[in-house]
Write a protein that holds these residues in place. Structure first.
Motif, PDB file in Angstrom:
ATOM      1  N   THR A 183      -2.431   2.874 -10.345  1.00 17.07           N
ATOM      2  CA  THR A 183      -2.718   2.371  -8.938  1.00 17.07           C
ATOM      3  C   THR A 183      -4.162   2.407  -8.523  1.00 17.07           C
ATOM      4  O   THR A 183      -4.872   3.193  -9.248  1.00 17.07           O
ATOM      5  CB  THR A 183      -1.776   3.104  -7.903  1.00 17.07           C
ATOM      6  OG1 THR A 183      -2.373   4.637  -8.070  1.00 17.07           O
ATOM      7  CG2 THR A 183      -0.407   3.060  -8.323  1.00 17.07           C
ATOM      8  N   ARG A 236      -1.977   7.301  -4.573  1.00 16.46           N
ATOM      9  CA  ARG A 236      -3.482   6.635  -4.885  1.00 16.46           C
ATOM     10  C   ARG A 236      -4.173   6.885  -5.989  1.00 16.46           C
ATOM     11  O   ARG A 236      -3.845   8.278  -6.589  1.00 16.46           O
ATOM     12  CB  ARG A 236      -4.630   7.232  -3.525  1.00 16.46           C
ATOM     13  CG  ARG A 236      -4.090   6.818  -2.195  1.00 16.46           C
ATOM     14  CD  ARG A 236      -4.793   7.635  -1.115  1.00 16.46           C
ATOM     15  NE  ARG A 236      -6.337   7.193  -1.180  1.00 16.46           N
ATOM     16  CZ  ARG A 236      -7.205   7.688  -0.390  1.00 16.46           C
ATOM     17  NH1 ARG A 236      -6.946   8.817   0.054  1.00 16.46           N
ATOM     18  NH2 ARG A 236      -8.506   7.409  -0.794  1.00 16.46           N
ATOM     19  N   ILE A 260       0.734  -1.276  -0.012  1.00 14.47           N
ATOM     20  CA  ILE A 260      -0.144   0.088   0.101  1.00 14.47           C
ATOM     21  C   ILE A 260       0.676   1.187   0.063  1.00 14.47           C
ATOM     22  O   ILE A 260       1.904   1.334   0.837  1.00 14.47           O
ATOM     23  CB  ILE A 260      -0.930  -0.040   1.275  1.00 14.47           C
ATOM     24  CG1 ILE A 260      -1.897  -1.249   1.176  1.00 14.47           C
ATOM     25  CG2 ILE A 260      -1.755   1.403   1.306  1.00 14.47           C
ATOM     26  CD1 ILE A 260      -2.818  -1.389   2.374  1.00 14.47           C
ATOM     27  N   LEU A 286      -0.012   5.259   0.274  1.00 14.84           N
ATOM     28  CA  LEU A 286      -1.108   5.990   0.318  1.00 14.84           C
ATOM     29  C   LEU A 286      -0.526   7.389  -0.399  1.00 14.84           C
ATOM     30  O   LEU A 286      -1.611   8.253  -0.586  1.00 14.84           O
ATOM     31  CB  LEU A 286      -1.715   6.381   1.726  1.00 14.84           C
ATOM     32  CG  LEU A 286      -2.278   5.149   2.305  1.00 14.84           C
ATOM     33  CD1 LEU A 286      -2.564   5.567   3.846  1.00 14.84           C
ATOM     34  CD2 LEU A 286      -3.510   4.751   1.471  1.00 14.84           C
ATOM     35  N   GLU A 329      -7.012   2.372  -5.108  1.00 13.16           N
ATOM     36  CA  GLU A 329      -7.575   3.636  -4.062  1.00 13.16           C
ATOM     37  C   GLU A 329      -6.683   3.455  -3.087  1.00 13.16           C
ATOM     38  O   GLU A 329      -6.463   4.575  -2.090  1.00 13.16           O
ATOM     39  CB  GLU A 329      -9.185   3.278  -3.927  1.00 13.16           C
ATOM     40  CG  GLU A 329      -9.355   2.280  -2.949  1.00 13.16           C
ATOM     41  CD  GLU A 329      -9.619   0.989  -3.940  1.00 13.16           C
ATOM     42  OE1 GLU A 329      -9.040   0.945  -5.013  1.00 13.16           O
ATOM     43  OE2 GLU A 329     -10.167  -0.066  -3.353  1.00 13.16           O
ATOM     44  N   LEU A 330      -5.888   2.464  -2.915  1.00 13.83           N
ATOM     45  CA  LEU A 330      -4.997   2.420  -1.640  1.00 13.83           C
ATOM     46  C   LEU A 330      -3.392   2.601  -2.332  1.00 13.83           C
ATOM     47  O   LEU A 330      -2.379   2.223  -1.546  1.00 13.83           O
ATOM     48  CB  LEU A 330      -5.060   1.051  -1.055  1.00 13.83           C
ATOM     49  CG  LEU A 330      -6.395   0.878  -0.308  1.00 13.83           C
ATOM     50  CD1 LEU A 330      -6.378  -0.696   0.168  1.00 13.83           C
ATOM     51  CD2 LEU A 330      -6.622   1.763   0.783  1.00 13.83           C
ATOM     52  N   GLY A 331      -3.491   2.832  -3.529  1.00 20.22           N
ATOM     53  CA  GLY A 331      -2.013   3.088  -3.988  1.00 20.22           C
ATOM     54  C   GLY A 331      -1.322   1.747  -4.292  1.00 20.22           C
ATOM     55  O   GLY A 331      -0.201   1.668  -4.705  1.00 20.22           O
TER      56      GLY A 331
END
Lengths: 268, 312
Positions: A55, A42, A37, A39, A57-59
């Motif tokens: 990527t 994102r 993850i 962030l 939504e959490l990268g």
């Protein structure tokens, strides 16, 4: 049909080799861990530095997740096809060779699987097997779909056992093992090889549909179906989250179909 | 037209499949979840759950419960939904029209597109236009139905905002679900009509018709197309049966309130009576659709009729 290789079959070969590489190396091919993850990155669009396909939504790297999903889907579809093939062929051959009542049972069973919703079967069998893991899904898919093979094998083998050369071989006392190895199985290879390839494509779809509905793969796992389902929330902002797994699936299926078509043309 | 022995055989098979489906379903559902927990709801004390178990008879042996369930089914009693207490069969019958409507529209559009297109493709193996259409079909066959649905929503509902993405209201809400279903059923049917047209054009009866001086148009409409359609009837029947049981994912994506959607909801909620009623209705509708398919085949094909007569 010319003997030269068509572009479609060359493309399918490339896809196949790529599949093999992914089965061995997994998400390391992308340079990222599919669970990592980040962030600060994102919903990065495709071609962002270090993230070829963007990527989520959490990268997390979409390519790494796609490759991980490929390992899961292709592996599951291959094993499910093998299971369906083994059970279906055995049952179909047995029904064609020995038996009036087996043939009738097979017909009933086919009607049964046609009308019994496979969704309920999958949900309950996965729940029965106790965990939502790879083998629960794979076994379920294999166990639900084998009548496809038995129906075709039964039809083909029934007419085969009527042929004079097979009957002659049986009458001269050829052992069952030799009869199958020399006369029965080779005659079934053309049909079965085409069927296997097309069934594999169906299994890719079925597995993804299940994990799209949240059944099968463990929660949060990077499978194509789960990625499609999670990506729906970001359809407008980040269409690559749904387009990625969608096209990955389509490429595999089209490749499988062109192999099947090629095999069919070869044997015709 | 239909021999009585064939119909009896069909009914016997139907009865067997129906009983087998309800039996398999009963044990699968009972082995996977405890209905008493569902009725009691979250946060119920063990004593409450025990009381429910006794009240509904879940404390008796599984075989006894199975017998009771089957007896009730035989009387047409499907019980009440565990989630809202309404009659289970009523719930299913209320969502059946939505599924039938989707299936009917998809079937009509599928036939309207596939029959002419397949016949056109089957007439010749060459030509740039035909080759282009075949290429498009090959790619379309690679798209799973639910992926098409997602991509269509992506484009027309989320992106362009032309059409609503979900729900079951006016004609605008019908467009995307119907197109999704048709776009993965049609390529198969087109291929079959194409292959049959091609085969019929090479058949002896076409050569005979031509040698007696029939025009190309007469050959096509009187001899080739009827035979090509005949071969497609079985696939159309299979696609219809599939739509009655298999639209689970499409209905879920579009929140289309049909029996597929109800099946997903009730299975995930462990609402056993409703699952039972849905499966019952699905088995019956697949049987009916198979029967209709066979009747249509017999109606169109004198060979099947005479074979049936010879067998009786």
């Amino acid at each position: 049909m010319s003997r030269s290789l068509s572009p479609a079959i060359v493309g399918a070969g490339v896809v196949g080799l790529f599949c093999l590489a992914v089965m061995i190396f997994g998400d390391t091919l992308s340079g990222h861990d599919h669970r990592a993850i980040d962030l600060s990155m994102r919903l990065a669009a495709p071609l962002a530095p270090g993230h070829l396909l963007g990527t989520d939504e959490l990268g997390r790297d979409v390519l790494a997740r796609l490759l991980n999903g490929m390992r899961w889907s292709v592996g599951s579809a291959l094993c499910a096809t093998l299971i369906a093939f083994c059970i279906g062929t055995t049952f179909g051959l047995a029904a064609a060779h020995k038996g009036a009542w087996l043939g009738g049972a097979l017909k009933l069973l086919t009607t049964f699987t046609q009308s019994f919703p496979s969704f309920v079967m999958a949900v309950t069998v996965i729940a029965l097997l106790g965990d939502s893991g790879f083998w629960a899904v794979t076994l379920t898919l294999g166990l639900v779909t084998w009548p496809v093979f038995s129906r075709v094998v039964y039809a083909e083998a029934s007419s085969l056992f009527q042929r004079e050369y097979v009957q002659a071989a049986e009458m001269t006392g050829m052992s069952v093992a030799r009869l199958y190895a020399h006369h029965v199985l080779p005659a079934l290879v053309p049909t079965l090889s085409v069927l296997v390839v097309f069934h594999f494509a169906e299994m890719i779809v079925a597995e993804s549909a299940l994990s799209f509905l949240g059944i099968g793969a463990p929660l949060g796992a990077a499978t194509w179906g789960a990625m499609l389902s999670e990506g729906r929330a970001f359809m407008l902002q980040a269409p690559w989250l749904t387009l990625g797994p969608a096209f990955a699936m389509v490429i595999i299926i089209v490749a499988a179909h062109s192999v099947g078509q090629h095999l069919r043309n070869l044997t015709r | 037209m239909f021999s009585s022995s064939r119909m009896l055989g069909g009914l016997r098979d139907f009865a067997f499949v129906l009983i087998a489906a309800m039996t398999v379903l009963f044990f699968l559902l009972r082995l996977t979840g405890d209905p008493a927990l569902v009725i009691a709801g979250e946060g119920a004390s063990p004593a409450q759950i025990e009381a429910i178990r006794v009240e509904y008879g879940f404390d008796r042996s599984l075989i006894v419960q199975y017998g009771q369930t089957m007896l009730r089914l035989l009387q047409g009693d499907f019980g009440k939904s565990l989630t809202d207490g309404s009659p289970a069969l009523g719930k299913v019958l209320a969502s059946l029209p939505a599924t039938l409507f989707l299936a009917a529209m998809a079937l009509s559009l599928n036939l309207l597109i596939s029959l002419p297109l397949g016949a056109w493709l089957g007439q010749k193996r060459t030509g740039a236009a035909r080759r282009a259409v075949r290429g498009v079909l090959t790619v379309m066959q690679g798209f799973p139905g639910f992926v098409i649905a997602l991509l269509l929503i992506n484009l027309f509902a989320a992106g362009l905002e032309w059409l609503p993405s979900i729900g079951y209201g006016g004609p605008a809400t019908w467009v995307l679900p119907v197109i999704s279903v048709v776009s993965f059923l049609a390529p198969k049917l087109i291929r079959v009509v194409e292959a049959n047209t091609h085969a019929a054009l090479a058949a002896d009866f076409v050569r005979t018709a031509r040698s007696t001086g029939a025009s190309e148009n007469q050959v096509l409409w009187r001899h080739v197309l009827p035979n090509a359609l005949l071969g497609a009837v079985a696939l159309i029947g299979a696609e219809l049966a599939f739509m009655l049981t298999g639209l689970v994912v499409i209905e879920t994506i579009f929140a289309w309130p049909g029996i597929g959607w109800l099946l997903v909801q009730s299975t995930l909620n462990l609402d056993f009576p409703v699952v039972q009623a849905v499966v019952f209705v699905m088995v019956v509708s697949v049987f009916l659709s198979n029967a209709v398919t066979e009747a249509v085949q017999a109606l169109l094909d004198p060979r099947i009729r005479s074979r049936a007569r010879a067998a009786s």
